[in-house]
Design a protein around this motif. Structure first.
Motif, PDB file in Angstrom:
ATOM      1  N   LYS A  84      35.047 122.261  29.066  1.00  0.00           N
ATOM      2  CA  LYS A  84      33.610 122.177  29.297  1.00  0.00           C
ATOM      3  C   LYS A  84      32.935 121.494  28.098  1.00  0.00           C
ATOM      4  O   LYS A  84      32.097 120.614  28.241  1.00  0.00           O
ATOM      5  N   LEU A  85      33.364 121.905  26.920  1.00  0.00           N
ATOM      6  CA  LEU A  85      32.779 121.365  25.705  1.00  0.00           C
ATOM      7  C   LEU A  85      33.178 119.927  25.442  1.00  0.00           C
ATOM      8  O   LEU A  85      32.355 119.070  25.145  1.00  0.00           O
ATOM      9  N   LEU A  86      34.484 119.683  25.540  1.00  0.00           N
ATOM     10  CA  LEU A  86      34.996 118.378  25.107  1.00  0.00           C
ATOM     11  C   LEU A  86      34.765 117.295  26.130  1.00  0.00           C
ATOM     12  O   LEU A  86      34.456 116.159  25.794  1.00  0.00           O
ATOM     13  N   PHE A  87      34.937 117.645  27.390  1.00  0.00           N
ATOM     14  CA  PHE A  87      34.885 116.617  28.415  1.00  0.00           C
ATOM     15  C   PHE A  87      33.597 116.677  29.214  1.00  0.00           C
ATOM     16  O   PHE A  87      33.320 115.814  30.016  1.00  0.00           O
ATOM     17  N   GLY A  88      32.826 117.749  29.026  1.00  0.00           N
ATOM     18  CA  GLY A  88      31.617 117.889  29.811  1.00  0.00           C
ATOM     19  C   GLY A  88      31.899 118.252  31.267  1.00  0.00           C
ATOM     20  O   GLY A  88      31.075 118.019  32.134  1.00  0.00           O
ATOM     21  N   LEU A  89      33.079 118.840  31.546  1.00  0.00           N
ATOM     22  CA  LEU A  89      33.380 119.265  32.920  1.00  0.00           C
ATOM     23  C   LEU A  89      32.919 120.704  33.114  1.00  0.00           C
ATOM     24  O   LEU A  89      32.879 121.488  32.182  1.00  0.00           O
ATOM     25  N   ASN A 128      35.134 127.450  16.960  1.00  0.00           N
ATOM     26  CA  ASN A 128      36.439 126.852  17.214  1.00  0.00           C
ATOM     27  C   ASN A 128      36.442 125.330  17.183  1.00  0.00           C
ATOM     28  O   ASN A 128      37.488 124.703  17.316  1.00  0.00           O
ATOM     29  N   MET A 129      35.255 124.723  17.021  1.00  0.00           N
ATOM     30  CA  MET A 129      35.182 123.263  17.116  1.00  0.00           C
ATOM     31  C   MET A 129      35.403 122.553  15.780  1.00  0.00           C
ATOM     32  O   MET A 129      35.260 121.326  15.696  1.00  0.00           O
ATOM     33  N   VAL A 130      35.749 123.314  14.739  1.00  0.00           N
ATOM     34  CA  VAL A 130      35.908 122.726  13.408  1.00  0.00           C
ATOM     35  C   VAL A 130      36.855 121.524  13.422  1.00  0.00           C
ATOM     36  O   VAL A 130      36.527 120.441  12.916  1.00  0.00           O
ATOM     37  N   ALA A 131      38.023 121.693  14.029  1.00  0.00           N
ATOM     38  CA  ALA A 131      39.012 120.607  14.037  1.00  0.00           C
ATOM     39  C   ALA A 131      38.463 119.374  14.749  1.00  0.00           C
ATOM     40  O   ALA A 131      38.692 118.231  14.322  1.00  0.00           O
ATOM     41  N   MET A 132      37.705 119.590  15.836  1.00  0.00           N
ATOM     42  CA  MET A 132      37.160 118.466  16.599  1.00  0.00           C
ATOM     43  C   MET A 132      36.086 117.728  15.799  1.00  0.00           C
ATOM     44  O   MET A 132      36.039 116.500  15.772  1.00  0.00           O
ATOM     45  N   LEU A 153      42.982 124.768  17.118  1.00  0.00           N
ATOM     46  CA  LEU A 153      41.546 125.000  16.945  1.00  0.00           C
ATOM     47  C   LEU A 153      41.274 126.293  16.188  1.00  0.00           C
ATOM     48  O   LEU A 153      40.498 126.319  15.236  1.00  0.00           O
ATOM     49  N   GLY A 154      41.938 127.382  16.620  1.00  0.00           N
ATOM     50  CA  GLY A 154      41.667 128.688  16.031  1.00  0.00           C
ATOM     51  C   GLY A 154      42.080 128.773  14.573  1.00  0.00           C
ATOM     52  O   GLY A 154      41.349 129.298  13.737  1.00  0.00           O
ATOM     53  N   LEU A 155      43.253 128.241  14.248  1.00  0.00           N
ATOM     54  CA  LEU A 155      43.732 128.371  12.875  1.00  0.00           C
ATOM     55  C   LEU A 155      42.984 127.444  11.925  1.00  0.00           C
ATOM     56  O   LEU A 155      42.727 127.805  10.786  1.00  0.00           O
ATOM     57  N   THR A 156      42.615 126.246  12.389  1.00  0.00           N
ATOM     58  CA  THR A 156      41.776 125.385  11.540  1.00  0.00           C
ATOM     59  C   THR A 156      40.458 126.101  11.238  1.00  0.00           C
ATOM     60  O   THR A 156      39.982 126.119  10.094  1.00  0.00           O
ATOM     61  N   ALA A 157      39.888 126.713  12.288  1.00  0.00           N
ATOM     62  CA  ALA A 157      38.626 127.433  12.106  1.00  0.00           C
ATOM     63  C   ALA A 157      38.800 128.605  11.149  1.00  0.00           C
ATOM     64  O   ALA A 157      37.919 128.918  10.351  1.00  0.00           O
ATOM     65  N   MET A 158      39.964 129.257  11.222  1.00  0.00           N
ATOM     66  CA  MET A 158      40.204 130.421  10.371  1.00  0.00           C
ATOM     67  C   MET A 158      40.290 130.015   8.897  1.00  0.00           C
ATOM     68  O   MET A 158      39.755 130.697   8.016  1.00  0.00           O
ATOM     69  N   VAL A 159      40.983 128.901   8.627  1.00  0.00           N
ATOM     70  CA  VAL A 159      41.053 128.419   7.245  1.00  0.00           C
ATOM     71  C   VAL A 159      39.658 127.993   6.780  1.00  0.00           C
ATOM     72  O   VAL A 159      39.230 128.315   5.665  1.00  0.00           O
ATOM     73  N   TYR A 160      38.941 127.332   7.649  1.00  0.00           N
ATOM     74  CA  TYR A 160      37.576 126.875   7.344  1.00  0.00           C
ATOM     75  C   TYR A 160      36.674 128.061   6.978  1.00  0.00           C
ATOM     76  O   TYR A 160      35.902 128.000   6.036  1.00  0.00           O
ATOM     77  N   GLY A 161      36.813 129.147   7.719  1.00  0.00           N
ATOM     78  CA  GLY A 161      35.922 130.280   7.484  1.00  0.00           C
ATOM     79  C   GLY A 161      36.424 131.252   6.428  1.00  0.00           C
ATOM     80  O   GLY A 161      35.656 131.773   5.637  1.00  0.00           O
ATOM     81  N   GLN A 162      37.755 131.497   6.435  1.00  0.00           N
ATOM     82  CA  GLN A 162      38.286 132.574   5.596  1.00  0.00           C
ATOM     83  C   GLN A 162      39.363 132.134   4.619  1.00  0.00           C
ATOM     84  O   GLN A 162      39.989 132.972   3.985  1.00  0.00           O
ATOM     85  N   GLY A 163      39.595 130.845   4.513  1.00  0.00           N
ATOM     86  CA  GLY A 163      40.511 130.333   3.505  1.00  0.00           C
ATOM     87  C   GLY A 163      41.935 130.847   3.637  1.00  0.00           C
ATOM     88  O   GLY A 163      42.569 130.683   4.681  1.00  0.00           O
TER      89      GLY A 163
END
Lengths: 557, 107
Positions: free
Chosen positions: A178-183, A348-352, A94-104
């Motif tokens: 919490k985000l993905l499953f709503g728990l 962090n949800m970019v990959a999802m 999640l973090g690294l996908t978001a990092m590429v998404y934001g900062q290439g």
């Protein structure tokens, strides 16, 4: 034990099912996603499979060797997958996908730094680790030194690394679930903690290894599928991917020029040092070298593991670039439909979101289950490493001075796993509202500054003495922690002070050389009779490290 | 402590041979890895503009991505080479040392 296992498995499942029902519309809708039944079904399938394996493993994990290291029965390929599983956490996906998404390209360079520890581990450490160690890396650090003192130090720094890493994983787990499953956050922590205790307590290293292997396969498959589907939007052409991404991103072609991450050269090199040598000092990674039969298999497992890691990092790079167009241009993924605003669920949800965009609810559900499984597997590996530091190093060797029976040692390690599970849940609750971005960096910093110097000097330097190892190990541990506390990410962001005392975010460039320096100086000044014996002990250790002679006998009793 | 098995292994001519050969390869490969990686990091820190340059006019591939990909592939090939050398030549030498260490009085 089996009935207990069955009961706890049933409990975990009931918890999960109950939680899914409880997390209905009554919960605050702003933060949580609606309950995702596909994700829950896939996750329950994963849990069922791994609990089945734990049930099978429980009948085998009866001896200390089986519990700590699966009796050395894991093959090089299996161990390679498991190491890759240990190394690639949900933060990686999640973090690294978001990092590429934001900062290439910053994200790509960061991943390179995350990878380059592996060649060094192979060239300098893998075979010596296997030849000298039995259950924990303290076996090697304390090989010819004072067992009680050096093992205590190694156990303290191992547990420090494990706890920092656990906090990062548990807080991430709670928020993600919490985000993905709503728990609910707390329920999510209890689910993770309870499952981890079941795997580790009953199945030991055998179950933990298989959880890692299954999770690694799921992660590789889920990432690859998402990447391939995303690349089909660009006719599988890298030039087209880059052109659309740079056209869509606010940085334009500057996306491929380093942005914030590497702006300060000292910070950049320190980050590189921390990631490279921290990898070589992570107790749950080092422990995996003892699960294979010999040095030959140890080398192969590093080669396989690094192949999977390198492959996956490149998949993540493509995913991040593809998300710039596919997610970044789609109003349904932004709060209020505002393209360029805040992503639903946070950065962090970019990959999802990407999985949702290219593969619909089914792929989103699968990737969510993968993320949950990943957290569970990494947390289990950490707990096992922490439990063995407590039972094998502190209890059996320090408190009982080697006179503990195998059954007692195993009982202690099971209690330690349960204890660590509870600690992990409590830490996760305590740190819920805190910005814990620095935690993984802190874990790597301590691993690079306390564990790595002692380990490498023990294997390569005849002059190392107990006093030197203790002084250097504690200086490395304390200085790494203090540098991070005094840095901007804790001193300003968490504690709210005006100005950071330590100007860089990454401690390793300073704390690691400091630890080496103190270890060498104190060892050189040590003129005691014990030190003379310790230096003399190097000769035999050296032969065993090089050839493995004596290692097979050590593993069998 | 002072185990004769270790003493015999150490005196085996193959031991010196193994330690020298493997040591040379270990240090050579490690230095290649360290120089390339820290060179890359320093390049990114001091000359970020170079990282963002296209490898050729009109190309979408940039120097940073090309070097990064090269590091992933090249380092893995170095690792594969080391594993191959160690699992064949060095392990054969090692087997001879183990044999030499058993030789002599009933160990």
């Amino acid at each position: 034990m089996k009935t207990l296992l069955r009961r706890s498995a049933a409990l975990a499942l009931t918890l999960l099912a109950g939680a899914a029902r409880a997390a209905g519309p009554a919960m605050d809708a702003a933060e949580k996603q609606p309950v995702n039944y596909t994700a829950i079904a896939m996750f329950v399938a994963f849990v069922g499979l791994t609990l089945g394996i734990t049930y099978w493993a429980a009948s085998k994990a009866k001896s200390a060797a089986a519990f700590y290291t699966a009796g050395g029965s894991i093959t090089g390929f299996q161990n390679g997958l498991a190491i890759a599983g240990d190394y690639m956490s949900a933060a990686t996906l999640l973090g690294l996908t978001a990092m590429v998404y934001g900062q290439g390209v910053d994200g790509y360079i960061y991943m390179v730094a995350f990878f380059v520890g592996w060649p060094l581990i192979l060239f300098m450490m893998a075979e010596r680790l296997r030849n000298l160690g039995r259950f924990t890396f303290a076996d090697i650090a304390a090989y010819r030194l004072d067992q009680g003192k050096v093992r205590t130090m190694a156990a303290i720094s191992s547990l420090t690394v494990v706890c920092f890493y656990l906090i990062a994983q548990m807080v991430g787990a709670g928020q993600l679930i919490k985000l993905l499953f709503g728990l609910d956050y707390t329920i999510a922590l209890f689910v993770v903690g309870a499952l981890m205790m079941v795997y580790v307590t009953f199945g030991g290293m055998i179950a933990t290894t298989w959880v890692q292997i299954i999770k690694a396969c799921m992660l590789l498959a889920g990432g690859t599928l998402t990447m391939v589907l995303a690349m089909s939007y660009f006719d599988f052409s890298y030039p087209r991917l880059v052109e659309t991404a740079t056209g869509a991103h606010k940085l334009g072609f500057k996306l491929f020029t380093p942005n914030t991450l590497l702006a300060d050269p000292v910070n950049a090199v320190s980050l590189g040092v921390g990631l490279m040598f921290g990898t070589a000092g992570l107790p749950h990674i080092l422990m995996r070298f003892f699960t294979v039969a010999d040095a030959k298999a140890a080398r192969k497992s590093v080669l396989y593991a690094s192949g999977f890691v390198a492959y996956f990092f490149n998949v993540i790079f493509l995913m991040g670039l593809a998300a710039i167009t596919i997610v970044g241009q789609n109003p349904t993924f932004f709060e209020g439909g505002q393209v360029g605003g805040k992503l639903i669920g946070g950065g962090n949800m970019v990959a999802m979101h990407l999985a949702n965009a290219v593969g619909g609810n089914l792929l989103l559900g699968f990737l969510s289950a993968v993320a949950f499984a990943t957290i569970l597997a990494v947390v289990s590996g950490l707990a096992l490493a922490g439990a063995s530091a407590i039972s094998h190093d502190l209890y059996a060797r320090v408190i009982k001075k080697g006179a503990a029976s195998e059954n007692d040692e195993l009982r202690v390690s099971r209690f330690a796993s349960i204890g660590l599970g509870l600690v992990a849940i409590l830490l996760g609750i305590a740190f819920e509202k805190m910005n814990i971005a620095f935690m993984v960096g802190l874990a790597f910093g301590v691993a690079a500054s306390a564990n790595f110097p002692i380990l490498i000097l023990s294997m390569y330097w005849k002059g190392l003495t107990t006093k030197g190892a203790l002084a250097g190990g504690f200086v490395g541990l304390v200085s790494a922690v203090l540098f991070v506390v005094f840095s901007k990410s804790v001193w300003v962001t968490v504690l709210g002070f005006e100005k950071a005392i330590f100007p860089w975010d990454q401690p390793a460039l300073f704390s690691m050389p400091l630890a080496f320096l103190v270890t060498v100086l104190v060892s050189k000044m040590d003129a005691s009779a014990a030190a003379t014996n310790e230096r003399a002990g190097f000769e035999d250790q050296y032969v065993r490290a090089q050839t493995g002679i004596g290692a097979s006998q050590a593993a069998s009793h | 402590m002072g185990d004769p098995v270790f003493e015999r292994a150490r005196r085996s001519p193959h031991f010196a041979q193994l330690v020298a050969a493997r040591g040379r390869l270990t240090w050579l490969l490690s230095i290649v890895v360290l120089v390339l990686f820290y060179g890359f990091v320093l390049l990114a820190a001091f000359f970020p503009g170079v990282i963002g340059m296209r490898v050729a006019e009109g190309s979408t591939l940039t120097i940073g991505v090309a070097v990064g990909l090269f590091i992933f592939v090249f380092f893995w090939l170095l690792m594969a080479f080391y594993v191959w050398r160690a699992n064949t030549a060095y392990d054969a030498l090692n087997a001879k040392i183990v044999n030499d260490s058993k030789f002599g009085t009933g160990a």
